[in-house]
Design a protein around this motif. Sequence first.
Motif, PDB file in Angstrom:
ATOM      1  N   PHE C  85       0.813  -1.207   0.000  1.00  0.00           N
ATOM      2  CA  PHE C  85       0.000   0.000   0.000  1.00  0.00           C
ATOM      3  C   PHE C  85       0.851   1.263   0.000  1.00  0.00           C
ATOM      4  O   PHE C  85       0.412   2.316  -0.438  1.00  0.00           O
ATOM      5  N   PHE C 291      -0.568   9.346  -3.766  1.00  0.00           N
ATOM      6  CA  PHE C 291      -1.783   8.644  -3.347  1.00  0.00           C
ATOM      7  C   PHE C 291      -2.636   8.182  -4.537  1.00  0.00           C
ATOM      8  O   PHE C 291      -2.860   6.984  -4.731  1.00  0.00           O
ATOM      9  N   ILE C 295      -3.126   4.329  -6.144  1.00  0.00           N
ATOM     10  CA  ILE C 295      -4.351   3.518  -6.221  1.00  0.00           C
ATOM     11  C   ILE C 295      -4.671   3.188  -7.674  1.00  0.00           C
ATOM     12  O   ILE C 295      -5.086   2.074  -7.999  1.00  0.00           O
ATOM     13  N   PHE C 298      -2.535   0.511  -8.862  1.00  0.00           N
ATOM     14  CA  PHE C 298      -3.032  -0.772  -8.368  1.00  0.00           C
ATOM     15  C   PHE C 298      -4.189  -1.253  -9.236  1.00  0.00           C
ATOM     16  O   PHE C 298      -4.270  -2.422  -9.604  1.00  0.00           O
ATOM     17  N   ASP C 333     -18.230  15.305 -17.168  1.00  0.00           N
ATOM     18  CA  ASP C 333     -17.266  16.311 -16.792  1.00  0.00           C
ATOM     19  C   ASP C 333     -15.861  15.725 -16.668  1.00  0.00           C
ATOM     20  O   ASP C 333     -15.706  14.593 -16.219  1.00  0.00           O
ATOM     21  N   GLN C 335     -13.737  16.567 -14.585  1.00  0.00           N
ATOM     22  CA  GLN C 335     -13.494  16.393 -13.147  1.00  0.00           C
ATOM     23  C   GLN C 335     -13.624  14.933 -12.738  1.00  0.00           C
ATOM     24  O   GLN C 335     -13.036  14.494 -11.772  1.00  0.00           O
ATOM     25  N   LEU C 336     -14.461  14.223 -13.454  1.00  0.00           N
ATOM     26  CA  LEU C 336     -14.853  12.890 -12.985  1.00  0.00           C
ATOM     27  C   LEU C 336     -13.986  11.783 -13.555  1.00  0.00           C
ATOM     28  O   LEU C 336     -14.367  10.621 -13.525  1.00  0.00           O
ATOM     29  N   ASP C 338     -11.358  10.459 -12.448  1.00  0.00           N
ATOM     30  CA  ASP C 338     -10.965   9.485 -11.423  1.00  0.00           C
ATOM     31  C   ASP C 338     -12.085   8.496 -11.142  1.00  0.00           C
ATOM     32  O   ASP C 338     -11.840   7.329 -10.863  1.00  0.00           O
ATOM     33  N   VAL C 339     -13.313   8.991 -11.236  1.00  0.00           N
ATOM     34  CA  VAL C 339     -14.447   8.095 -11.023  1.00  0.00           C
ATOM     35  C   VAL C 339     -14.413   6.964 -12.056  1.00  0.00           C
ATOM     36  O   VAL C 339     -14.684   5.818 -11.738  1.00  0.00           O
ATOM     37  N   PHE C 342     -11.945   4.256 -11.009  1.00  0.00           N
ATOM     38  CA  PHE C 342     -12.389   3.380  -9.932  1.00  0.00           C
ATOM     39  C   PHE C 342     -13.572   2.510 -10.363  1.00  0.00           C
ATOM     40  O   PHE C 342     -13.704   1.370  -9.917  1.00  0.00           O
ATOM     41  N   THR C 343     -14.409   3.072 -11.240  1.00  0.00           N
ATOM     42  CA  THR C 343     -15.509   2.251 -11.746  1.00  0.00           C
ATOM     43  C   THR C 343     -14.951   1.061 -12.524  1.00  0.00           C
ATOM     44  O   THR C 343     -15.449  -0.063 -12.409  1.00  0.00           O
ATOM     45  N   LEU C 345     -12.146  -0.374 -11.995  1.00  0.00           N
ATOM     46  CA  LEU C 345     -11.640  -1.336 -11.006  1.00  0.00           C
ATOM     47  C   LEU C 345     -12.774  -2.224 -10.502  1.00  0.00           C
ATOM     48  O   LEU C 345     -12.659  -3.460 -10.478  1.00  0.00           O
ATOM     49  N   ILE C 346     -13.892  -1.603 -10.146  1.00  0.00           N
ATOM     50  CA  ILE C 346     -15.001  -2.381  -9.601  1.00  0.00           C
ATOM     51  C   ILE C 346     -15.565  -3.311 -10.678  1.00  0.00           C
ATOM     52  O   ILE C 346     -15.819  -4.494 -10.435  1.00  0.00           O
ATOM     53  N   LEU C 349     -13.308  -6.287 -11.211  1.00  0.00           N
ATOM     54  CA  LEU C 349     -13.374  -7.267 -10.130  1.00  0.00           C
ATOM     55  C   LEU C 349     -14.684  -8.048 -10.171  1.00  0.00           C
ATOM     56  O   LEU C 349     -14.736  -9.202  -9.743  1.00  0.00           O
ATOM     57  N   ILE C 350     -15.742  -7.436 -10.693  1.00  0.00           N
ATOM     58  CA  ILE C 350     -16.987  -8.196 -10.799  1.00  0.00           C
ATOM     59  C   ILE C 350     -16.921  -9.137 -11.988  1.00  0.00           C
ATOM     60  O   ILE C 350     -17.241 -10.322 -11.889  1.00  0.00           O
TER      61      ILE C 350
END
Lengths: 526, 249, 367, 277
Positions: C85, C291, C295, C298, C333, C335-336, C338-339, C342-343, C345-346, C349-350
Amino acid sequence: MMKTILSKSSKFGIVAGIILIFCEMINLTSTLAEILEKLFTGGTAAKNAITPFYMGLVVGLIVFFTTINFLRTRNSQKKYSFGQGFFAAVTISIVSGLLISLLNIILGSYLVNGKDVRVYLEALAPDVIRAFLFQTDIQKAVTYYFMSTILGSMAALILFWISQKTNQPAKSVRALTHLKEKIQIGRAFERYPAVKTVLILLLIIAFLLLPLVINAYTISVLGIVLIYAIMGLGLNLIVGLSGQLVFGYVAFFALGAYTFGLLTAPKPFGIEMNFWLALLVSLIVAGIGGFLVGLPIMNLRGDYLAIVTLGFAEIVRILINSNLMADYTGGPQGIKNIGQPIQPSIFEKYFGEPLEDNVWFLYLIIFVFLIVLYAAFRLQYSRTGRSWEAMREDETVAQACGVTTSSYKVLAIVIGAAIAGAAGALYASRNTYTGPSEYAFMVSVNALAVVVVGGMGSIPGTLLGAFIIKGLPELLRDLENYRMVVFGALLIVMMIIRPEGIWPVKRRKLSVAPESIEILKEDLKP
Amino acid sequence: MYFEIKDLQVYYRAIHALKGISLTVNKGEIVALIGGNGAGKSSTLNSISGLVQGQSGVITYKDEVITGLPTDMIVKKGIIQVPEGRHIFPKLTVQENLEMGAFLNDNKAQVEEDMEHVYQLFPRMRERRTQPGGTLSGGEQQMLAIGRGLMGHPDLMLLDEPSMGLAPILVEQIFDIIFDINQTGTSILLVEQNAQMALAIADRGYVLETGEIVVSGTGQELLNDPKVQAAYLGGESEQEKLQKGDYYF
Amino acid sequence: MDAEKPHHQPSAKQTVKRINWLRWIVGVIAGAYVLYRIIIQIIQPEYGPVYWLGFLNTGLIVGGMYSLIAIGYTLVYGVMLLINFAHGDIMMLGCFAGYFTFEFFNFLKVGESNFLNAYPVPAIILAFLIGASVSAVSGFYLEKIAYRPLRNSHVRLAPLISAVGASIFLETAAQIMFGANKKTYKNPLLLERGTGWNIKMGDGMIVITKTGVFSLIMAVVLMIALYFFVQKTKLGKSIRAVSQDKNTAQLMGINLDRVTSQTFIISGILAGSAGVMWGLHNGLFNHFVGFLPGIKAFTAAVLGGIGNIPGAMAGGMILGIVESVGPAFLGIDFQLKDVIAFTILILVLILKPSGLFGKSSSSVEKV
Amino acid sequence: MTKKPSYVLEAENITINFGGLTAVNDVSLQVPFESIISIIGPNGAGKTTFFNCISGFYACDNGTVFFQERPINGIPTDEIANLGISRTYQNIRLFTNMSVIENVLIGQQPRLRSTCIDTLFQTFRNRREEKQSIQKACNLLDFVGLGAYADDVANNLPYGAQRRLEIARALGNNPHLLLLDEPCAGMNPHETSAMIELINTLRSQLKITIVLIEHDMKVVMNISDSILVLDHGEKIAQGTPDEIQSNQKVIEAYLGSGTENLVEKYSRRKADKGNLD
């Protein structure tokens, strides 16, 4: 022999030197010196004029502990002779003294030339450097540094030597453990269960009277500690009992806070819902959030879960901060004027006048806290809690014993998330404000720390953890800046020497007298 | 003494896996260690190699105590184990697997030479040089595992069940190779479940039963000893004891 | 008996997955939405092709850095089964080291000008060397202090928690020491930020920055070097051997401790280089710089199948590109972005927990 | 009243592959009520794999497992436990940080009904069930002889007791069928004979059908009604202990075969080696 001692002790000297340099760079040394001075002289120390003696004391102490560690590394059969120990101690002090002096010569010359090193090393203001130079010139400071390191290591040597000769520390440690055995509070409780009940009742009453007698500052600290304790109890169900590492716990906290805010604030929706109803709704919304996060990760290994929840928390944080949601969440401005509950009139009747707002709110937090505490106790010592623990111990076997692991995992996350939602709602209501900056990753880390430091899976441990993580730093305000550094190091050290936490779980006694085998036969009829 | 184990005891948590084993290997010998499942054969080898820690007892090799040394030091001394179940590296090619066997040898020319030698011993390996180890058949994997062991210039080779899961014809091939390896001067400690085969090839043998050595002797002696069969299939003597009820409280 | 053979790892099959239906639903919804967006983009293009090339350009540059960091995660995971980490913070230290080197060269006077602009190439090389070695050394000690004592810990989560502790320690220590305000990298004129080549295409133009080109080339070179290192050298092979079978690797005479240390050094070198690149290309940075890239890297490693080195390289590139193309493609946007990461990533994993390039059953149940 | 099925467990032509390697090949087994069946075979013969297939850890590639005439292929392990199959493990797998009685309580999971809502509101059902399950757990512990250890942490039990605890845990869900994986591994003769006694009582008193894997032939020959011998994943024999003991194929599987000429071959070569010296 001498050569190996030389190389080994100079290694320790370098370690001590690096610690000294590091502490100086983050300005920890002078802060510690200041605290010591306050302690000994009764709170008259000035931040920018630390007495050189205390500075030297801290430096000496760091060298002292390094030397003690060096002397202890040898196993018990082969001990260093006094001469060898002396040689090593001198080496350690000279090497560490050299390193720290070098840094201070450099810093000192910068100071003399009137340059400010704060451009690069922010912690080192001119005052601080002067303190590190013992408030004198560079040459004298170097002598002082060598004096402190040598005195430190010599003190270590002498102490170690005395303890070797007289076996004194060993004896006192033994006496202490005997004392612990003699007291055995637990056994007394076992024999007289009523004592325990009475004690707990007394504690609760004292706890309930507490808000009336403490000052406003303590009330606010206690409020924060209790909110973190609530969060900790929730996270403990997920991490401590069901063994799933969740890094993004703040997401549920934020969900609760924002739901509560939207429901009770005049802007943007103007619903201004009743406090209790809003609390319930935010709890449910956070629980649903937990369900949605829990679903996809049912079949994942623990460490993946950590990162997925971290990702989820980041998504939540970015979304509440974004233009996309700004109409609802207020973007970076957050939501203001969040509602607070109205004080029931009983208080007024009873006390003659209404309670102060902060006292009343603290009672509210205590009330929620007690409910959560009760729920946590009930859940832990039940079929559900046992199944979680079994899952933590060995997932495969738990499933083969009939535990539907995937649903239990999600259940843990849902309940934990709901509790975090309640904590978030309380937090938002307490501040009458909520904004995106309050839901950084550090909140998750703090919550995790509450659980880990206290002892994973242990409810009293969690409460203790909440006090240590949120309460102590408030009491030791000087160390505020260093809290996270110390805490990071503490996590590592604790995982190495005491991974089960400060107050580990104690198993409850459950056994009853067995019946006859005939009953068992009847019982086991499929 | 070339190689000697004295009173080796191994615990896995609460399990007492080896209850004081003593054995010797002389220079140039093949010694067989046989016994049924769970008798402690692999534990013995893993203790020698240093993979199992926390044992008591003394293991000496060329008059040097090697108990408690880390595995790589023991390998450096020339004690090389060919693990049970082959355990070749499935994603490394055959050649890379062999190179790993020569990990401690920095002399490139010699590694080349050794590899040539292994390829001569196992021509099949040369054909499959660039294939990942995981794609080989069971017998080929066993050959690769032995070849890999040879790459480290073993002085004492520990072979753990080289016949496991192989067809009889392959087993005989493998044993011929083991015999040849021994002929070049390598001492061999052979752990086997296939007792007949192992005792046929071995100079001496030890029979392990639940962590203890019950019989020892030359290969020939053991081949004709009824106790050996008893150790595997629960022979008459044990059966009688049970019926008499000695084993009950 | 399992305890009998420490190196016996049965290959095994997963049982029937209970949540296959969830996988289907999520897969179909995600696929349908992507398809819908593709159609939208074809019918009503919001951006011309030039823009897309521009996004691709940004994506490749960031992706290269993600790849370098992701390799570190994958290497360490292969050898220790640990998500390091604190890896992002190792990168942060490299970034700081590079910053101080450049600052130093900026002050160093050589004749009329300063060292930084008089000898830019040696300055850059030195900055990379120092950045990489600072990260490598901190990686080495990180493993020694925070992870090695926990290798046989009976508490399953202990190493991961220790990693979090290390991460917090490094981040906050850097904050106190260097301050929380953002700092700016001093680039040599040769690699000035924001300058580069403007390529006219149709109605618009793409700006290809010098730092971007440099970073991408550097990342690719480092990755090729790493690939050859892992494939051809003895040390590289020993790392692969250890990640495949620890006990047998020991039987080959490989010292586990040493290989673990070396793995941390190598991943530190890559992360440190990525840190210097980050500084050179983006300019602004502070103690928190590691940071998010950490992530996301990863995520990239998971995307490529954790433990799989080429997978991590490809995963980083893919993530970088998706992240910069994504907002425009999905019409949201910027701005998003990073979303989106992470989406992904999820979703990965699914839909395929073993990663895009992994075999279907990566988690082996041991019974 | 439904007809009682003829077998507790029927495995028909089970085949399990692991990436090209056939671990179990076309094995069939019928387990009658209240019988004790042993599975033996050399290392790597596929015994535990076969067990794992029955208890739902692996799905078999071919063939069907019937539990009381109901196919149970591909059913998750927790549902198999619900049906009434329990098992123990080769290398003991207890919930080590929990107390002994808690371990047994987990075993009763499939028989309990109270949910977390019941728990939170401390309903009547929850109280009653908790009381009953604790009583039953104590009875079970007493039955396997661990009554005195009930409140100890499972990890602190001696080895033999840990094996017994695994059995007590497995009994919690009122099993029809108990799968024991090497119940006597690593035990001394006293512990072994006590275990034999326990297994016999399980059958005679509690009427539980038992399938076990065991290497200790004393145990196997002593308690089994029937023995199944596996080698290289294939069934090479099945029969009573006496039949198995004299079965040539079994002896060969264990001790190796056709060695006469080999002995000669190697002794000749050894002699040659001697001559060379």
